[in-house]
Design a protein around this motif. Structure first.
Motif, PDB file in Angstrom:
ATOM      1  N   ASP A  27      68.790  17.101 -60.217  1.00 47.71           N
ATOM      2  CA  ASP A  27      70.149  16.635 -60.475  1.00 47.71           C
ATOM      3  C   ASP A  27      71.079  17.326 -59.495  1.00 47.71           C
ATOM      4  O   ASP A  27      71.209  18.560 -59.527  1.00 47.71           O
ATOM      5  CB  ASP A  27      70.553  16.961 -61.915  1.00 47.71           C
ATOM      6  CG  ASP A  27      71.937  16.416 -62.286  1.00 47.71           C
ATOM      7  OD1 ASP A  27      72.579  15.773 -61.428  1.00 47.71           O
ATOM      8  OD2 ASP A  27      72.363  16.639 -63.429  1.00 47.71           O
TER       9      ASP A  27
ATOM     10  N   VAL B 165      71.691  12.188 -50.488  1.00 45.56           N
ATOM     11  CA  VAL B 165      70.654  11.179 -50.728  1.00 45.56           C
ATOM     12  C   VAL B 165      70.433  11.103 -52.229  1.00 45.56           C
ATOM     13  O   VAL B 165      70.883  11.973 -52.985  1.00 45.56           O
ATOM     14  CB  VAL B 165      69.332  11.523 -50.003  1.00 45.56           C
ATOM     15  CG1 VAL B 165      69.543  11.583 -48.497  1.00 45.56           C
ATOM     16  CG2 VAL B 165      68.752  12.841 -50.507  1.00 45.56           C
ATOM     17  N   ALA B 166      69.730  10.082 -52.672  1.00 46.02           N
ATOM     18  CA  ALA B 166      69.497   9.901 -54.098  1.00 46.02           C
ATOM     19  C   ALA B 166      68.621  11.016 -54.656  1.00 46.02           C
ATOM     20  O   ALA B 166      67.748  11.554 -53.968  1.00 46.02           O
ATOM     21  CB  ALA B 166      68.835   8.544 -54.342  1.00 46.02           C
ATOM     22  N   ASP B 167      68.863  11.344 -55.931  1.00 42.39           N
ATOM     23  CA  ASP B 167      68.110  12.428 -56.558  1.00 42.39           C
ATOM     24  C   ASP B 167      66.618  12.117 -56.636  1.00 42.39           C
ATOM     25  O   ASP B 167      65.784  13.020 -56.490  1.00 42.39           O
ATOM     26  CB  ASP B 167      68.663  12.713 -57.960  1.00 42.39           C
ATOM     27  CG  ASP B 167      70.040  13.358 -57.928  1.00 42.39           C
ATOM     28  OD1 ASP B 167      70.454  13.817 -56.844  1.00 42.39           O
ATOM     29  OD2 ASP B 167      70.697  13.398 -58.980  1.00 42.39           O
ATOM     30  N   ASP B 168      66.255  10.833 -56.857  1.00 39.48           N
ATOM     31  CA  ASP B 168      64.837  10.527 -56.918  1.00 39.48           C
ATOM     32  C   ASP B 168      64.177  10.669 -55.553  1.00 39.48           C
ATOM     33  O   ASP B 168      62.980  10.997 -55.460  1.00 39.48           O
ATOM     34  CB  ASP B 168      64.581   9.145 -57.518  1.00 39.48           C
ATOM     35  CG  ASP B 168      65.260   8.019 -56.757  1.00 39.48           C
ATOM     36  OD1 ASP B 168      66.062   8.292 -55.832  1.00 39.48           O
ATOM     37  OD2 ASP B 168      64.996   6.843 -57.088  1.00 39.48           O
ATOM     38  N   ALA B 169      64.942  10.483 -54.478  1.00 41.76           N
ATOM     39  CA  ALA B 169      64.408  10.722 -53.137  1.00 41.76           C
ATOM     40  C   ALA B 169      64.148  12.211 -52.922  1.00 41.76           C
ATOM     41  O   ALA B 169      63.167  12.596 -52.257  1.00 41.76           O
ATOM     42  CB  ALA B 169      65.378  10.193 -52.084  1.00 41.76           C
TER      43      ALA B 169
END
Length: 405
Positions: free
Chosen positions: A328, A335-339
């Motif tokens: 988080d 960039v996106a957290d899932d990345a």
């Protein structure tokens, strides 16, 4: 995430009774790891008036056999280590004296049922030493990527301890606490609104000119530690607000290993899984996984991929692979957290050997006697030096940036 608010963190000195216990427990971990890098240690310490008690489980070559028999000379080394820690902290008081305190050693062999889940065997890799959730955190509020409130609380006490040990402040005694409240605007610290310092002192420093000397000294330390732009005429100081503080340390209050987990980590600025660090060898993921998540979070912020990052990881006892990984960046990520989660998995695999207990231990080189130094003034935000604090290095930044490119 709020941008305008007050936030407070506290720290406690090496002479606080709980920290005395932490340092003793970690000194025992270091002693055993120096004999056997694969030693298993879970050492709890209780301190009180003129007394230190050890309890817990151990296993290792040259330490203790499965029947509970100590190797020659080890019991004596344990007691000498305990007394050395107390002496080095500075306790030679009537109510707690390194040389005359009563010592009891209740360490015993590690449970065979725990060992069978943790040890590698056949096709089974080394498993986690317990179930649990661990968190790592970093932010850009200070040069060490730590929450500013905790960073300054630690620095005040480190400076006071250095002055006590050097003789520059002979009126100080070992037990001290600090607390720093900062006002944040736009998510950045802009002013110190309150400073609290309670310090054990020599007789007579609670009144008159001696009290003035102590108060002026503390204000001077604060002025050197906290940036001038944060201190204003409206900063409120509470220095020994209860008055006399001559009886302190384990003589004033009992101490236990693992009671200062928020002081040890992020001062309340990040979640905590609940597990303490001190007294545990690095097969215990309470310790090693908290270190690796700090390492990864710090490198994410240092790489400019976020200005604030929290990482959670979870394990089951006896199971090598983590159950979950969560990132988080609190809306600050580039960039996106899932990345970032995918990047962490890739980079940890390449640079550490994965996020298994063995991968973490071997990748960060944790099977060394490096833990006594962690047990006061925080496990994080420290300077990596030789074998010490390897989780504070920022050597993954290029790999992380490449992984998300």
């Amino acid at each position: 995430m709020r941008s305008d608010y007050l936030f407070t963190s506290e720290s406690v000195s090496e002479g606080h009774p709980d920290k005395v216990s932490d340092q003793i427990s970690d000194a025992i971990v270091d002693l055993f790891l120096s004999k056997d890098p694969e030693a298993r240690v879970a050492c709890e310490t209780m301190t009180t008036t003129q007394k230190v008690v050890l309890a817990g489980e151990v296993r290792g070559e040259g330490i203790m056999d499965a029947d509970g028999n100590w190797a020659p000379g080890v019991k004596e080394e344990i007691e000498a280590t305990v007394r050395d820690v107390v002496r080095e902290i500075g306790y030679a008081q009537k109510g707690f004296h390194w040389e005359t305190l009563d010592f009891a050693n209740n360490l015993h062999p590690q449970s065979a049922h725990i060992a069978q889940g943790v040890d590698a065997s056949g096709e089974k890799d080394e498993g986690a030493g317990d179930q649990g959730i661990m968190f790592g955190f970093a932010c850009d509020e200070t040069p060490d990527f730590m929450p500013a409130t905790l960073y300054y609380s630690h620095k005040i006490l480190e400076r006071m301890a250095a002055d006590r040990h050097s003789g520059a402040a002979p009126f100080l005694e070992p037990d001290t606490k600090s607390q720093v409240t900062l006002r944040f605007a736009g998510g950045k610290p802009v002013a110190a609104t309150a400073i609290v310092v309670s310090t054990q002192h020599a007789p007579g420093y609670d009144s008159g000119s001696n009290e003035t000397e102590l108060h002026n000294y503390v204000r001077g330390v604060v002025a050197e530690v906290i940036p001038a732009e944060l201190l204003t005429n409206e900063t409120v100081y509470h220095i020994n607000p209860t008055g006399r503080f001559e009886i302190g340390g384990p003589d004033g209050d009992a101490g236990l290993t693992g009671r200062k987990i928020i002081v040890d980590t992020y001062g309340g600025a990040a979640p905590h899984g609940g597990g303490a660090f001190s007294g545990k060898d690095p097969t215990k993921v309470d310790r090693s996984a908290a270190y690796v998540t700090r390492y990864l979070a710090k490198n994410i912020v240092a790489a400019g991929l976020a200005s604030r990052c929290t990482i959670q990881i979870a394990y089951a006892i006896g199971v090598s692979e983590p159950l979950s990984l969560y990132v988080d960046t609190h809306g600050t990520g580039t960039v996106a957290d899932d990345a970032l989660e995918a990047a962490i998995t890739t980079v940890a695999g390449e640079k550490l050997g994965g996020l298994t207990p063995r991968g973490i231990r071997e990748g960060l080189k944790l099977n060394k006697p490096i833990y006594r130094k962690t047990a006061a003034y925080g496990h994080f935000g420290r300077t990596p030096e030789g074998d010490l604090f390897p989780w504070e290095k920022t050597d993954l930044t290029d790999a992380l940036k490449s992984a998300v490119a």
